[in-house]
Design an enzyme around this catalytic site. Structure first.
Site, mmCIF file in Angstrom:
data_model
loop_
_atom_site.group_PDB
_atom_site.id
_atom_site.type_symbol
_atom_site.label_atom_id
_atom_site.label_comp_id
_atom_site.label_asym_id
_atom_site.label_seq_id
_atom_site.Cartn_x
_atom_site.Cartn_y
_atom_site.Cartn_z
ATOM 1 N N ASP A 113 29.831 -74.563 17.193
ATOM 2 C CA ASP A 113 30.615 -75.193 18.247
ATOM 3 C C ASP A 113 31.092 -74.101 19.209
ATOM 4 O O ASP A 113 32.181 -73.559 19.034
ATOM 5 C CB ASP A 113 31.809 -75.861 17.541
ATOM 6 C CG ASP A 113 32.488 -76.910 18.370
ATOM 7 O OD1 ASP A 113 31.911 -77.347 19.374
ATOM 8 O OD2 ASP A 113 33.598 -77.313 17.979
ATOM 9 N N HIS A 145 47.792 -79.250 19.320
ATOM 10 C CA HIS A 145 48.055 -79.438 17.892
ATOM 11 C C HIS A 145 49.494 -78.979 17.655
ATOM 12 O O HIS A 145 49.959 -78.024 18.300
ATOM 13 C CB HIS A 145 47.190 -78.549 17.001
ATOM 14 C CG HIS A 145 45.714 -78.710 17.130
ATOM 15 N ND1 HIS A 145 44.989 -78.088 18.100
ATOM 16 C CD2 HIS A 145 44.822 -79.393 16.369
ATOM 17 C CE1 HIS A 145 43.700 -78.386 17.939
ATOM 18 N NE2 HIS A 145 43.575 -79.180 16.908
ATOM 19 N N GLU A 188 32.956 -85.493 21.662
ATOM 20 C CA GLU A 188 32.871 -84.118 22.185
ATOM 21 C C GLU A 188 31.404 -83.711 22.342
ATOM 22 O O GLU A 188 30.591 -83.852 21.420
ATOM 23 C CB GLU A 188 33.592 -83.164 21.226
ATOM 24 C CG GLU A 188 33.522 -81.715 21.668
ATOM 25 C CD GLU A 188 34.527 -80.828 20.964
ATOM 26 O OE1 GLU A 188 35.641 -81.307 20.653
ATOM 27 O OE2 GLU A 188 34.208 -79.665 20.715
ATOM 28 N N ASP A 225 31.946 -74.302 22.298
ATOM 29 C CA ASP A 225 33.036 -74.744 23.179
ATOM 30 C C ASP A 225 33.014 -74.054 24.536
ATOM 31 O O ASP A 225 34.023 -73.506 24.988
ATOM 32 C CB ASP A 225 34.398 -74.499 22.513
ATOM 33 C CG ASP A 225 34.662 -75.452 21.356
ATOM 34 O OD1 ASP A 225 34.034 -76.515 21.294
ATOM 35 O OD2 ASP A 225 35.527 -75.106 20.517
ATOM 36 N N ASP A 229 49.807 -75.278 17.430
ATOM 37 C CA ASP A 229 49.511 -74.462 18.616
ATOM 38 C C ASP A 229 50.802 -74.048 19.307
ATOM 39 O O ASP A 229 50.889 -72.985 19.902
ATOM 40 C CB ASP A 229 48.725 -75.255 19.686
ATOM 41 C CG ASP A 229 47.406 -75.800 19.196
ATOM 42 O OD1 ASP A 229 46.855 -75.240 18.255
ATOM 43 O OD2 ASP A 229 46.954 -76.795 19.798
ATOM 44 N N ASP A 286 36.165 -85.074 24.745
ATOM 45 C CA ASP A 286 36.415 -83.634 24.730
ATOM 46 C C ASP A 286 35.241 -82.998 25.453
ATOM 47 O O ASP A 286 34.117 -82.947 24.933
ATOM 48 C CB ASP A 286 36.528 -83.103 23.290
ATOM 49 C CG ASP A 286 37.965 -83.128 22.788
ATOM 50 O OD1 ASP A 286 38.830 -83.652 23.506
ATOM 51 O OD2 ASP A 286 38.213 -82.612 21.678
#
Ligand code: XLS
Ligand code: NI
Ligand code: NI
Length: 437
Positions: free
Chosen positions: A306, A100, A267, A308, A103, A295
């Site tokens: 989420d 991003h 994702e 992750d 980031d 993803d």
């Protein structure tokens, strides 16, 4: 100075290896179904989790030991961080990354200063990419962290938030193009609602479509030819996100005439939050030509958000690879690890263990999927199940030769349906186990 001085380039050592810093299944050059593993996967590292994940949770601050991090969020630190990141990708042997805008570079005190910060860091990214050959899978803009996006960005009730987000996407597209990015992702961080009592849903969705159209038009204007993706997620941070699942996203794109320009980035953990499986989402997108990128991660079915996590379940990776192979593999897309190490896994080496585990699980899943496809037993069982459609009335219906009247006549003549063909779920599960185990 190297950030990971004790870690050499990760090598393939084969299934017998006990070295935790080696691949046991991922061999970049190995050819499966006529294509090198590296090109099947197009593995990508997520800048946000790998470099910016601190391990903070709602109950406590970050825990990550990151010796390369300076004390403050300065442009100089941001430039250094890029070098660390590309060293990581290089040593891991991942060919791609995603990021991003926010980031990689800190926000300044104005939009102009923020853009300048980004340009400064992007120059270092370019240098490091040229030096190593690591490529940008996709870029995106963070349109959800800053408090200006409290009500969302493109779907905000505040028109200025829409305008700021537009400016941010303009810049993010320029930067993505400059870095040779192969794609651009829209993930609607706060594009949703907390309560319908305060929400004009139609107006918000029209705004979202207008926003995407502006991005598509600007990409054309500047000659950015990368693929756009829309990333479904049903909830979190908002109670209900408009990009709920593949079906909702595809409907939205078609309803607004955007289907030629935007595919999906699916994702795993978002699929499960939507009450689907990732293979359902991939199949649904794939059968309609919307399967763009993945993803890769894993959720925890006991937790409703989420999480992750890194994907290490070989059944999961097998199912994902079966679907990806079925739809011809990635072209512009790839497998981006949108995954983070746990708060308790705070040493830099854990970043390597995590990615190696994910890459190996996918390599093994690919090999199993290719074998299942080569032997055709599963495909044959599916085909046979539909055999009543291959001739007789089934073929006639598919050929458009019937209507309600003719089918009534047919059934009056025939009498009733004789159920045929057991579903064989158990047998099929055993069959898959034969390849996996
Ligand atoms: C968050 C999303 C996000 C996107 C990129 O849940 O997965 O990380 O992939 O904005
Ligand atoms: Ni994601
Ligand atoms: Ni996510």
């Amino acid at each position: 100075m190297a950030a990971f001085p004790d870690i050499q380039k990760i090598q393939y050592e084969g299934p017998q290896s006990k070295n935790p810093l080696a691949f046991r299944h991922y061999k970049a050059d190995e050819v499966v179904e006529g294509k090198a593993m590296r090109d099947h996967f197009r593995f990508s590292v997520a800048y946000w989790h790998t470099m910016r994940g601190t391990g903070a949770d709602p109950f406590g601050p970050g825990t990550m030991l990151r010796p390369w991090e300076g004390a403050e969020d300065t442009v100089a630190n941001a430039m250094n961080r890029v070098r660390v990141f590309i060293e990581f990708c290089e040593k891991l042997g991942a060919g791609f990354f995603c990021f991003h805008d926010r980031d990689v570079a800190p926000e300044g005190s104005s939009l102009a200063e923020t853009n300048t910060n980004l340009d400064t860091v992007v120059r270092v990214i370019r240098e490091e990419m040229d030096r190593t050959g690591v490529k940008l899978l996709w870029g995106t803009a963070n349109l959800f962290s800053n408090p200006r996006y409290v009500h969302g960005a493109a779907t905000s009730s505040n028109a200025d938030a829409f305008a700021y987000a537009a400016a941010q996407v303009k810049k993010a597209l320029e930067v993505t193009k400059e870095l040779g990015g192969q794609g651009y992702v829209f993930w609607g961080g706060r594009e949703g609602y907390q309560t319908l009592w305060n929400t004009d849903m139609k107006r918000e969705l029209d705004h979202l479509a207008r926003f995407m159209r502006m991005a598509v038009d600007y990409a054309k204007e500047i000659g950015f030819t990368g693929q756009f993706y829309f990333e479904p997620k049903p909830k979190e941070p908002t109670k209900h996100q408009y990009d709920f699942d593949a079906a909702a996203c595809i409907n939205f794109l078609r309803a607004h005439g955007l289907e030629k320009h935007i595919k999906l980035n699916i994702e795993t953990n978002h699929a499960t939050l939507a009450g689907h499986t990732v293979e359902h989402e991939l199949e649904y997108a794939g059968m309609q030509g919307f399967l763009g990128s993945v993803d890769a991660n894993a959720g925890d079915l006991l937790l409703g958000w989420d999480t992750d996590e890194f994907p290490t379940d070989v059944y999961l990776t097998t199912k994902i690879m079966l679907t990806i192979l079925k739809y011809g593999g990635f072209t512009t897309g790839g497998l981006n690890f949108d995954a983070k190490v746990r708060r308790e896994s705070f040493e830099p080496v854990d970043l390597f263990y995590a990615h190696i585990g994910g890459m190996d699980a996918f390599a093994k899943g690919l090999k199993i999927a290719a074998q299942i496809r080569a032997e055709r037993e599963l495909a044959k069982m599916v085909r046979d199940r539909y055999s009543t459609w291959d001739s007789g009335v089934g073929a006639e219906i598919e050929g458009g030769k019937h209507d309600l009247k003719s089918l009534e006549k047919y059934m009056l003549g025939k009498g009733d349906v004789t159920p045929t063909g057991s579903g064989r779920k158990e047998l099929l599960e055993n069959l898959v186990n034969r390849y996996v185990l």
